[in-house]
Design a protein around this motif. Structure first.
Motif, PDB file in Angstrom:
ATOM      1  N   GLY A 114       1.015  -1.198   0.020  1.00 27.69           N
ATOM      2  CA  GLY A 114       0.018   0.073  -0.038  1.00 27.69           C
ATOM      3  C   GLY A 114       0.474   1.214   0.406  1.00 27.69           C
ATOM      4  N   VAL A 115       1.915   1.097  -0.309  1.00 29.36           N
ATOM      5  CA  VAL A 115       3.004   2.316  -0.516  1.00 29.36           C
ATOM      6  C   VAL A 115       2.961   3.237  -2.089  1.00 29.36           C
ATOM      7  CG1 VAL A 115       5.136   3.001  -0.978  1.00 29.36           C
ATOM      8  CG2 VAL A 115       4.323   1.642   1.347  1.00 29.36           C
ATOM      9  N   GLY A 116       2.748   4.687  -2.169  1.00 29.54           N
ATOM     10  CA  GLY A 116       2.429   5.299  -3.225  1.00 29.54           C
ATOM     11  C   GLY A 116       3.677   5.177  -4.037  1.00 29.54           C
ATOM     12  N   LEU A 117       3.336   5.358  -5.198  1.00 29.43           N
ATOM     13  CA  LEU A 117       5.003   4.492  -6.136  1.00 29.43           C
ATOM     14  C   LEU A 117       5.207   5.941  -6.849  1.00 29.43           C
ATOM     15  CD1 LEU A 117       6.470   2.351  -7.190  1.00 29.43           C
ATOM     16  CD2 LEU A 117       4.915   2.449  -9.254  1.00 29.43           C
ATOM     17  N   GLY A 118       5.612   6.434  -7.207  1.00 30.24           N
ATOM     18  CA  GLY A 118       6.584   7.727  -7.670  1.00 30.24           C
ATOM     19  C   GLY A 118       7.623   7.321  -8.533  1.00 30.24           C
ATOM     20  N   ALA A 119       7.643   8.089  -9.790  1.00 28.65           N
ATOM     21  CA  ALA A 119       8.931   8.196 -10.581  1.00 28.65           C
ATOM     22  C   ALA A 119      10.405   9.123 -10.062  1.00 28.65           C
ATOM     23  CB  ALA A 119       9.075   8.314 -12.389  1.00 28.65           C
ATOM     24  N   HIS A 120      11.152   8.779  -9.866  1.00 27.79           N
ATOM     25  CA  HIS A 120      12.421   9.651  -9.200  1.00 27.79           C
ATOM     26  C   HIS A 120      13.709   9.726 -10.544  1.00 27.79           C
ATOM     27  CE1 HIS A 120      14.442  11.329  -6.176  1.00 27.79           C
ATOM     28  NE2 HIS A 120      15.820  10.422  -5.934  1.00 27.79           N
ATOM     29  N   PRO A 121      13.448  10.283 -10.822  1.00 25.10           N
ATOM     30  CA  PRO A 121      13.721  10.189 -12.496  1.00 25.10           C
ATOM     31  C   PRO A 121      15.318  11.557 -12.377  1.00 25.10           C
ATOM     32  CG  PRO A 121      12.449  12.026 -13.135  1.00 25.10           C
ATOM     33  CD  PRO A 121      11.675  11.154 -11.457  1.00 25.10           C
ATOM     34  N   GLY A 122      16.498  11.409 -12.528  1.00 20.41           N
ATOM     35  CA  GLY A 122      17.576  12.188 -12.815  1.00 20.41           C
ATOM     36  C   GLY A 122      18.478  12.217 -13.948  1.00 20.41           C
ATOM     37  N   PHE A 123      19.042  12.400 -13.813  1.00 21.76           N
ATOM     38  CA  PHE A 123      20.975  13.530 -14.729  1.00 21.76           C
ATOM     39  C   PHE A 123      20.799  11.948 -15.611  1.00 21.76           C
ATOM     40  CE2 PHE A 123      21.119  17.197 -13.265  1.00 21.76           C
ATOM     41  CZ  PHE A 123      20.864  18.117 -14.199  1.00 21.76           C
ATOM     42  N   ASN A 124      21.256  11.314 -17.099  1.00 20.75           N
ATOM     43  CA  ASN A 124      21.650  10.076 -17.357  1.00 20.75           C
ATOM     44  C   ASN A 124      23.244  10.416 -16.962  1.00 20.75           C
ATOM     45  OD1 ASN A 124      22.330  12.654 -19.088  1.00 20.75           O
ATOM     46  ND2 ASN A 124      22.244  11.583 -20.596  1.00 20.75           N
ATOM     47  N   ASP A 125      23.997   9.924 -16.119  1.00 20.45           N
ATOM     48  CA  ASP A 125      24.806  10.111 -14.636  1.00 20.45           C
ATOM     49  C   ASP A 125      25.354   8.813 -13.806  1.00 20.45           C
ATOM     50  OD1 ASP A 125      27.145  10.827 -13.703  1.00 20.45           O
ATOM     51  OD2 ASP A 125      26.352  12.697 -12.975  1.00 20.45           O
ATOM     52  N   LEU A 126      25.453   7.683 -14.298  1.00 19.85           N
ATOM     53  CA  LEU A 126      25.598   6.708 -13.364  1.00 19.85           C
ATOM     54  C   LEU A 126      26.594   6.908 -12.363  1.00 19.85           C
ATOM     55  CD1 LEU A 126      24.196   3.659 -12.468  1.00 19.85           C
ATOM     56  CD2 LEU A 126      25.615   2.461 -13.894  1.00 19.85           C
ATOM     57  N   TRP A 127      27.559   6.938 -13.059  1.00 14.09           N
ATOM     58  CA  TRP A 127      28.905   7.341 -12.359  1.00 14.09           C
ATOM     59  C   TRP A 127      28.910   8.161 -11.691  1.00 14.09           C
ATOM     60  CZ3 TRP A 127      32.566  10.585 -11.115  1.00 14.09           C
ATOM     61  CH2 TRP A 127      33.761  10.762 -10.274  1.00 14.09           C
ATOM     62  N   GLY A 128      28.146   9.438 -11.151  1.00 12.55           N
ATOM     63  CA  GLY A 128      27.698  10.060 -10.649  1.00 12.55           C
ATOM     64  C   GLY A 128      26.239   9.886  -9.870  1.00 12.55           C
ATOM     65  N   PHE A 129      26.127   9.353  -9.708  1.00 13.67           N
ATOM     66  CA  PHE A 129      24.452   9.311  -9.122  1.00 13.67           C
ATOM     67  C   PHE A 129      23.957   9.891  -9.279  1.00 13.67           C
ATOM     68  CE2 PHE A 129      22.295   7.891  -5.119  1.00 13.67           C
ATOM     69  CZ  PHE A 129      21.235   6.761  -5.501  1.00 13.67           C
ATOM     70  N   GLY A 130      23.665  10.762 -10.317  1.00 17.02           N
ATOM     71  CA  GLY A 130      22.634  11.467 -10.135  1.00 17.02           C
ATOM     72  C   GLY A 130      23.191  12.755  -9.668  1.00 17.02           C
TER      73      GLY A 130
END
Lengths: 252, 252, 252, 252
Positions: free
Chosen positions: A56-72
């Motif tokens: 029952g947890v609300g689902l949300g998107a957490h988009p970030g920069f395309n920067d996997l190394w820098g973890f956004g």
């Protein structure tokens, strides 16, 4: 009196794990799921969407920069249109995985450096808001109260969830103290819980001791700190004792 | 007598360009759009979805392995569940970008090594079919006639579009001659056009000269060969002269 | 009177091609080779190192941000130590591939946004210079005359090659006009050749028509513009007619 | 009687951490450092090279497939020349970072799926051996005794270190039992220590209880298992008690 408790989740990638998703899903009411660019991958997204639904947890998107190394977390200057499509891509991808559990996405919150930049940059804030609005105009847009994110939400007719931070010190102008300042991250569960209750009641005590009016709809606990689970648990208990009902944002 | 002409598109990435999207959009009736893993990015996907809509070209997802360097052409062994979610992610992402033009995705075709592996591998074929079915059970699944792809489509109740190749030599068993065999790629526009008309009429002449029954619903022209535009143009003209109406797959 | 002509090369990635490496290797005297982060890959690096050796072209590393999608052109803020190691990594990688032809690396030039940022940012400039110095203190450091790059080279005792641009307009302060300003990129081969000869003679005529003293050791021609080969060829001919001997930087 | 104890290290990436590098550096005598393709990054590589030097641990490159998501564990078919250059790139990159501590690379061991594939595939094994030989013909090549890796080392005149595994069950033919077989991974520190001593003495007891002659020069302990530190520590103590001197491979 409803309040939402949100945490960033699904931040692993392939063989890499990060954070405390399983425990936090039993505590928070909204999950911000990384969408594969700064972290996260399809399998992780699928599993989180399914588990969020079960609990029952609300689902949300957490988009970030395309920067996997820098973890956004690196500040990146880019074309606002490219950014907009990058966000739409990530939200769409999460919708694809959420189709498995039939759990609709309820909110969108930008990640890391993108969140901080867009809070001050009208171009970035509107790029994100346009992406959100295009995908689904009923999605709730999460951000710092009074920031460009809020203005962009209003401009595009999106519901906006004002976010407060349980575990970060505030400056007198309502902004967060930079992480680089010693003591700006509140690691003590009791202190974080106290700040959470104050924020839920519409105020915050700043680093200088000033009392500031501060209306919030959702409270963030960070998921990847070592004490994350204890802090989240302590925050939840304190809010419940103070008479708040915890519920996913927009569920009223 | 309807026939569809499809081409792989949107295979660039960032500053990299590949293929002849603009010209091909004026010739083909279905576009298979790369979804960001073996090629393609959010901006390219957005623009292609918009242009496909403008020109009445059917929009399809062209998901591949997460292998940008290898352009999705390397054979990769992976867990079928991970693959399934990878496919769902990519289709969802394209849906996110297609929301801008309100152009629904009509079909899904696996890319490169994934297409070839899944044609023979039941596990891979079913993983893709499950992803397609979960996202939207009305999507058309494209693949080699008689392959595991067709069996998986039938098992999951998906409409299946049998694909023929205008510019590749066939073996006597109906499979494609490997690219490594000299002459297996037909670069001559007139020869490709002749094969296209024969395929549309339900047969193909194999590398040994044998005549094979071969029912197809859609014909593929490759977009990234130097002569791609001439071949596609020649194929279309020949099909029209032979009395075929070109229309996106599934358009009644 | 010696002058060096340099071009950025090896900017493809996997199946992606970019620029005009083959033709340019017959014209320029120094090659700046992308090292796999903003572009380039191991096979491309190997082949370029071998071809540069065959044609007597000086081999240089062209490290950039870890940003393949942005092709190293996005401004990224990051920790200077991380940047330093990123540069050392890329130079070392090129050394690994250059071992095949026994062609030593002679110079290092930062790519794209990193070049522009480091020209003004002491921290970035010193990070790059430290990496270069650590790998091989005899490497030539290439950059904008008078910039932080030159200061960092001097601070670390590195030979510095002052770079001029044949195909870009200069401002009165010696900086390049931004690409966003119309006319700032010189696409006409004759005009680029005229500027090249002037720069080789120690001056440049700015966008306002002012004459500026401007000493350079190497002249850059851009490799990925459509007219790149014509411009480079025209520049080389004009320099030779003006009496300059073209030779790799540092070849005394 | 010398024996080497090696572990895979530096397998994090950006914000992701993996394994127990700090503790293991105090136990093992050789470190196999991930080089940025299946895991690892420039900062991690720099730091590990420095710490290995401080503690007298032998530094080695641990190159893998370009597959970060799959952590180099997915079987990938690719052109042997491309693979060879990929390996040379990674070794060169580690040399670049090792220049900071002046700690020379002593050995090379392929990672994950590449190790397993190359043990059986002559083309892959020779590709790796050629890369190693080209970069530095004095590097020690690590691999499964009797495998294609050993043959390739001999063919190219490379010193070969025969590797045994303390924490994996062996089949009667000397190959490792697949991880998918229950019990094939030895998690008990005492059992791993016993197998280590037996291997150091030139034999192993297989899954069926058979006693097999098995000469090894280096023993691997896995670094990313939960019990990795306890296993490694127990193995080291047992070897020392049995009279073995632990020393980096190739140290006379």
């Amino acid at each position: 009196m409803n309040i939402d408790l949100n945490a960033d989740m699904g931040e692993g990638f392939g063989a890499y794990r990060k954070g405390h998703d399983e425990e936090l899903l039993g505590i928070v009411t909204s999950a911000n799921v990384a969408c594969g660019f700064h972290g996260g991958d399809a399998t992780i997204m699928h599993n989180l969407a399914a588990h969020a639904k079960e609990r029952g947890v609300g689902l949300g998107a957490h988009p970030g920069f395309n920067d996997l190394w820098g973890f956004g977390r690196r500040t990146i200057q880019m074309n606002a249109r490219d950014l907009e499509y990058l966000i739409a891509y990530q939200i769409g991808a999460l919708q694809g995985l959420a189709a498995y559990s039939g759990s609709p996405i309820r909110h969108v919150k930008a990640h890391g450096a993108l969140y901080n930049m867009a809070a001050k940059d009208e171009g970035y804030a509107n790029a994100i808001a346009r992406a959100v609005h295009t995908i689904d105009a009923k999605l709730i847009f999460v951000g710092l109260p009074g920031s460009e994110l809020q203005k962009a939400a209003e401009k595009h007719g999106l519901a906006f969830a004002r976010e407060g931070f349980c575990d970060r010190l505030y400056s007198d102008d309502g902004s967060l103290m930079p992480r680089s300042v010693a003591g700006s991250v509140i690691g003590d569960p009791a202190a974080a819980a106290a700040q959470a209750v104050r924020l839920a009641n519409g105020e915050v005590i700043t680093a200088t001791g000033a009392r500031l009016k501060f209306q919030v709809d959702t409270l963030c606990v960070h998921g990847d700190e070592p004490a994350a689970v204890k802090v989240a648990s302590s925050v939840r208990s304190a809010l419940e004792e103070a008479g708040f009902a915890l519920a996913p944002m927009g569920s009223a």
